[in-house]
Design a protein around this motif. Structure first.
Motif, PDB file in Angstrom:
ATOM      1  N   ALA A   1      -2.480   2.699  -3.435  1.00  0.00           N
ATOM      2  CA  ALA A   1      -2.852   1.563  -2.956  1.00  0.00           C
ATOM      3  C   ALA A   1      -3.412   1.603  -1.596  1.00  0.00           C
ATOM      4  N   GLN A   2      -2.900   2.650  -0.918  1.00  0.00           N
ATOM      5  CA  GLN A   2      -3.252   2.465   0.742  1.00  0.00           C
ATOM      6  C   GLN A   2      -4.372   3.488   0.827  1.00  0.00           C
ATOM      7  N   LYS A   3      -5.139   3.736  -0.243  1.00  0.00           N
ATOM      8  CA  LYS A   3      -6.570   4.152   0.068  1.00  0.00           C
ATOM      9  C   LYS A   3      -7.515   3.433   0.771  1.00  0.00           C
ATOM     10  N   THR A   4      -8.337   3.952   1.563  1.00  0.00           N
ATOM     11  CA  THR A   4      -9.358   3.175   2.345  1.00  0.00           C
ATOM     12  C   THR A   4     -10.198   2.365   1.361  1.00  0.00           C
ATOM     13  N   ALA A   5     -10.912   1.103   1.879  1.00  0.00           N
ATOM     14  CA  ALA A   5     -11.626   0.403   1.138  1.00  0.00           C
ATOM     15  C   ALA A   5     -12.886   1.020   0.620  1.00  0.00           C
ATOM     16  N   PRO A   6     -13.148   0.403  -0.346  1.00  0.00           N
ATOM     17  CA  PRO A   6     -14.634   1.071  -0.862  1.00  0.00           C
ATOM     18  C   PRO A   6     -15.535   0.995   0.184  1.00  0.00           C
ATOM     19  N   THR A   7     -16.765   2.052   0.016  1.00  0.00           N
ATOM     20  CA  THR A   7     -17.710   1.908   1.029  1.00  0.00           C
ATOM     21  C   THR A   7     -18.668   0.689   0.795  1.00  0.00           C
ATOM     22  N   SER A   8     -19.069   0.409  -0.551  1.00  0.00           N
ATOM     23  CA  SER A   8     -19.880  -0.564  -1.038  1.00  0.00           C
ATOM     24  C   SER A   8     -19.540  -1.856  -0.694  1.00  0.00           C
ATOM     25  N   ASP A   9     -20.472  -2.763   0.052  1.00  0.00           N
ATOM     26  CA  ASP A   9     -20.132  -4.028   0.397  1.00  0.00           C
ATOM     27  C   ASP A   9     -20.119  -5.213  -0.709  1.00  0.00           C
ATOM     28  N   PHE A  10     -19.327  -4.853  -1.712  1.00  0.00           N
ATOM     29  CA  PHE A  10     -19.643  -5.928  -2.872  1.00  0.00           C
ATOM     30  C   PHE A  10     -19.035  -7.428  -2.592  1.00  0.00           C
TER      31      PHE A  10
ATOM     32  N   VAL B 154       1.773 -11.135  -3.977  1.00  0.00           N
ATOM     33  CA  VAL B 154       1.555 -11.063  -2.489  1.00  0.00           C
ATOM     34  C   VAL B 154       1.525 -10.154  -1.817  1.00  0.00           C
ATOM     35  N   ALA B 155       2.319  -9.107  -2.137  1.00  0.00           N
ATOM     36  CA  ALA B 155       2.356  -7.685  -1.431  1.00  0.00           C
ATOM     37  C   ALA B 155       1.279  -6.948  -1.573  1.00  0.00           C
ATOM     38  N   ASN B 156       0.481  -7.098  -2.427  1.00  0.00           N
ATOM     39  CA  ASN B 156      -0.792  -6.394  -2.895  1.00  0.00           C
ATOM     40  C   ASN B 156      -2.006  -7.246  -2.755  1.00  0.00           C
ATOM     41  N   ALA B 157      -1.861  -8.319  -1.817  1.00  0.00           N
ATOM     42  CA  ALA B 157      -3.127  -9.158  -1.467  1.00  0.00           C
ATOM     43  C   ALA B 157      -4.194  -8.467  -0.575  1.00  0.00           C
ATOM     44  N   LYS B 158      -3.987  -7.527   0.400  1.00  0.00           N
ATOM     45  CA  LYS B 158      -4.684  -6.872   0.956  1.00  0.00           C
ATOM     46  C   LYS B 158      -5.681  -5.797   0.056  1.00  0.00           C
ATOM     47  N   HIS B 159      -4.848  -5.149  -0.782  1.00  0.00           N
ATOM     48  CA  HIS B 159      -5.579  -4.353  -1.687  1.00  0.00           C
ATOM     49  C   HIS B 159      -6.348  -5.014  -2.608  1.00  0.00           C
TER      50      HIS B 159
ATOM     51  N   GLN C  84      -8.213  -7.626  -2.002  1.00  0.00           N
ATOM     52  CA  GLN C  84      -9.204  -8.109  -1.108  1.00  0.00           C
ATOM     53  C   GLN C  84     -10.241  -6.909  -1.119  1.00  0.00           C
ATOM     54  N   GLN C  85      -9.540  -5.761  -1.250  1.00  0.00           N
ATOM     55  CA  GLN C  85     -10.401  -4.488  -0.450  1.00  0.00           C
ATOM     56  C   GLN C  85     -11.111  -3.956  -1.775  1.00  0.00           C
ATOM     57  N   HIS C  86     -10.672  -4.664  -3.172  1.00  0.00           N
ATOM     58  CA  HIS C  86     -11.292  -4.012  -4.326  1.00  0.00           C
ATOM     59  C   HIS C  86     -11.905  -4.906  -5.308  1.00  0.00           C
ATOM     60  N   ALA C  87     -11.504  -6.397  -5.082  1.00  0.00           N
ATOM     61  CA  ALA C  87     -11.960  -7.196  -6.155  1.00  0.00           C
ATOM     62  C   ALA C  87     -12.538  -8.835  -5.179  1.00  0.00           C
ATOM     63  N   ASN C  88     -13.431  -9.072  -6.152  1.00  0.00           N
ATOM     64  CA  ASN C  88     -14.160 -10.554  -5.674  1.00  0.00           C
ATOM     65  C   ASN C  88     -13.374 -11.544  -5.662  1.00  0.00           C
ATOM     66  N   MET C  89     -12.318 -11.569  -6.861  1.00  0.00           N
ATOM     67  CA  MET C  89     -11.304 -12.781  -7.163  1.00  0.00           C
ATOM     68  C   MET C  89     -10.208 -12.373  -7.957  1.00  0.00           C
ATOM     69  N   TRP C  90      -8.917 -12.762  -7.756  1.00  0.00           N
ATOM     70  CA  TRP C  90      -7.800 -12.302  -8.094  1.00  0.00           C
ATOM     71  C   TRP C  90      -6.885 -13.563  -8.441  1.00  0.00           C
ATOM     72  N   ARG C  91      -6.280 -13.601  -9.633  1.00  0.00           N
ATOM     73  CA  ARG C  91      -5.446 -14.871 -10.085  1.00  0.00           C
ATOM     74  C   ARG C  91      -4.130 -14.895  -9.301  1.00  0.00           C
ATOM     75  N   THR C  92      -3.840 -16.222  -9.009  1.00  0.00           N
ATOM     76  CA  THR C  92      -2.636 -16.558  -8.380  1.00  0.00           C
ATOM     77  C   THR C  92      -1.745 -17.151  -9.131  1.00  0.00           C
ATOM     78  N   VAL C  93      -1.859 -17.436 -10.399  1.00  0.00           N
ATOM     79  CA  VAL C  93      -1.080 -18.130 -11.617  1.00  0.00           C
ATOM     80  C   VAL C  93      -1.238 -17.541 -12.748  1.00  0.00           C
ATOM     81  N   GLY C  94      -0.409 -17.754 -13.744  1.00  0.00           N
ATOM     82  CA  GLY C  94      -0.497 -17.409 -14.980  1.00  0.00           C
ATOM     83  C   GLY C  94      -1.469 -18.333 -15.490  1.00  0.00           C
ATOM     84  N   ASP C  95      -1.671 -18.363 -16.847  1.00  0.00           N
ATOM     85  CA  ASP C  95      -2.862 -19.061 -17.478  1.00  0.00           C
ATOM     86  C   ASP C  95      -2.451 -20.718 -17.350  1.00  0.00           C
ATOM     87  N   PHE C  96      -3.265 -21.215 -16.810  1.00  0.00           N
ATOM     88  CA  PHE C  96      -3.274 -22.747 -16.322  1.00  0.00           C
ATOM     89  C   PHE C  96      -3.946 -23.598 -17.420  1.00  0.00           C
TER      90      PHE C  96
END
Length: 611
Positions: free
Chosen positions: A22-31, A247-252, A254-266
């Protein structure tokens, strides 16, 4: 000690719960530049579950191109199990699924559902169809490697390894068993994900929703997926599902995905919508351009045509609640993925999706934040970076509250997966009662997976016995579902603790069923329990069953409430102009305070600037 260390290391490899991955550096691509504003599109899940066909996808795409594209809507996403020829609504076919898979262990579209995929073309013809309309193409996949690929020891493209060399059973989704975990670091593991996205890039994919990825959080596979997308040569927006992402993984995230879910199926449940006020406020600090906390899909319009949950219906949200949904998602800047069948839209639904002033808040506003929450009166604000004007969203989330559980005639206490048999016996004295209320409440975890069953409910009195199902209820609610006799709320058998029941009522927290007690009936017996559809999920499944013999409601609040906002709270002084963004009307200028009336469960959205 050696064995204990080995077990810990194995767990870390599978979950990514420490800095190892989880603490690896962010990807170099600017996705992040691939989604500079919150993605907007349509997803097949809410109306077609795992059964959508090519013709239905194209019909929704045609509607989007004609009616929504000019407002910024562009993604068309084929959701789960497009590779199964014989899937079904109301659950998944895990009994005899007809999988379609290529020689390298990669699922391919079911040709009976997607005819253009014949001849090994995959989804490229469908992607071409969407691109020709100026739209973008997305699919859903499950994290991991197919179980059938492991069983057949299929080779991995670009590696000497086979699928059987890269998998682990640990971490397999509890709710769908198509996939095994891919263990990072094993020879062939990264190559497997690389081969997937090489295939998807050849199809012209623009968006991928990866399920069973973020709750629990699988950092090693997230990082493999990120690398695979970056190697693919195509700008594929990555959406992680389901939620709540820790929430503890929020920074990770941010560094790897464009969007991530904040709830279960709504789904179209006010209780779930109201929960989003806390959820959005909790996740607000973690939004950045190209990395968006995802409040989940918009269950609006026509839903449940052949869904995995629920029946064919127009959304159960009232118009006021739909304004609340669209206003909160827009000022929070959540991605917008519409879940209803677009060709079935009515003019009101279309008007919600095409209000350019509201969508401008979604796409361009800055400094978004909750201004205050005073009990259930809520205000959010944001800035217009071009003019300095302020956006103000006000919400009236007041409810007619329920009586405390202590006022009930019978209380099951909390029932969860850990409860023996996942059920409890029901036995309540009804002497003197004229009304009967069966109430299920969420156990406090905020999850949507509280499928609840009243099992073999039986009335007795004066030596007589009466099946409660033979008594018509006066009113019935069932959370996001529909109260169902002799079936679960998801449409399957009444199943609790490994047993099935022929008689009972399927419902969902939060729910209330009201009856008049038949003359002479003095006792209600049976049992209550967590339905198997809730028990098999990774989260949720906590609930409380209550019996009331009087109305369980407290007095109702007023239909409307005034939400008072000091203009100084917005950073404004003097006289200010006020524009209602939903109606497009200019209102009377405000000085000092702005205090609109807002209907219960409703919302207003304004643009306010110094005159």
């Amino acid at each position: 000690m050696i064995h204990s260390t080995k077990r810990i290391l194995t767990a870390l490899l599978l979950t990514g719960s420490t800095a190892t991955f989880a603490q690896k550096t962010a990807p170099t691509s600017d996705f992040h530049q691939w989604a500079p504003t919150p993605p907007m599109g349509w997803n097949s899940w809410d109306c077609y579950g795992p059964t959508v066909t090519e013709a239905e996808v194209k019909a929704n795409a045609d509607y989007m191109a004609q009616h929504l594209k000019s407002s910024g809507w562009e993604y068309v996403v084929v959701d789960i199990r497009w590779y199964v020829s014989n899937d079904k609504a109301h659950g998944y076919n895990e009994k005899d699924p007809d999988f379609n898979i290529d020689e390298y262990g990669r699922f391919v579209p079911a040709v009976n559902r997607f005819p253009s995929a014949a001849g090994g073309k995959g989804f490229k013809p469908l992607g071409d169809y969407l691109h020709a309309k100026g739209l973008k193409f997305g699919i859903h996949i499950m994290r991991g490697v197919p179980v059938v690929a492991v069983q057949r020891r299929l080779p991995i493209l670009g590696s000497k390894a086979t699928a059987a060399d890269i998998y682990a059973k640990e971490g397999q989704a509890a709710w769908l068993h198509d996939m095994y975990t891919v263990v990072a670091g094993r020879a062939g593991a990264q190559e497997y994900y690389d081969s997937l996205f090489k295939l998807y890039a050849s199809w012209g994919l623009d968006f991928v929703k990866v399920d069973d990825l973020s709750e629990p959080y699988h950092a090693p596979e997230i990082e493999m997926i990120r690398r695979a997308i970056d190697k693919s040569g195509r700008k594929i927006v990555l959406s992680m599902s389901p939620g709540e992402t820790p929430v503890a993984n929020a920074k990770h995230a941010q560094q790897h995905a464009n969007m991530w879910r904040t709830v279960g199926d709504f789904w179209d449940s006010w209780e779930q919508l109201k929960e989003h006020f806390d959820v959005c406020n909790r996740w607000n600090p973690y939004r950045q351009p190209g990395a968006w906390p995802d409040a989940d899909m918009l269950p609006m319009g026509r839903l449940g045509i052949r869904a995995e949950r629920g029946d064919d219906r127009m959304t159960r949200f009232t118009r006021d609640e739909q304004y609340t949904l669209m206003t909160l998602w827009s000022i929070f800047r959540s991605p917008l993925m519409f879940g209803g069948d677009l060709p079935s839209n009515d003019p009101f639904t279309l008007s919600l999706l095409t209000n350019k002033e509201v969508l401008n808040v979604l796409n361009t506003s800055t400094n978004n934040r909750q201004l205050f929450r005073r009990n259930d009166l809520v205000a959010w604000t944001a800035d217009d970076p071009k003019t300095g004007a302020k956006y103000l969203a006000v919400f009236n989330a007041q409810d007619q509250d329920l009586l405390p559980a202590s006022a009930a005639a019978w209380n099951s206490g909390t029932i969860s997966r850990q409860t023996p048999g996942q059920s409890k016996a029901l036995d309540v004295d009804l002497k003197g009662a004229r009304t009967l209320y069966l109430n299920v409440r969420d156990g406090g975890d905020g999850s949507a997976w509280d499928h609840a069953n009243w099992l073999a409910p039986t009335l007795t009195g004066n030596g007589k016995t009466l099946d409660l199902n033979a008594v018509p209820w006066k009113t019935a609610s069932a959370g996001w579902g529909k109260t169902t006799v002799n079936k679960s709320v998801s449409g399957g058998e009444l199943g609790v603790g490994g047993k099935t029941y022929a008689r009972g009522i399927g419902t969902h927290a939060n729910s209330i069923i009201e009856y008049e007690v038949p003359a002479g009936m003095t006792r209600l017996t049976g049992s209550v329990g967590l339905d198997q559809a809730g028990a098999m999920q990774n989260t949720g499944g906590t609930m409380q069953f209550l019996i009331f013999t009087q109305s369980p409601y407290q007095p109702a609040p007023a239909d409307s409430a005034q939400v008072r906002v000091s203009l100084r709270e917005l950073g404004l002084t003097g006289t200010c102009t006020v524009r209602d963004l939903w109606s497009g009307q200019e209102l009377v200028p405000a000085t000092g305070e702005f205090a609109p009336y807002v209907r219960r469960h409703g919302a207003k959205l304004y643009r306010i600037e110094k005159k």
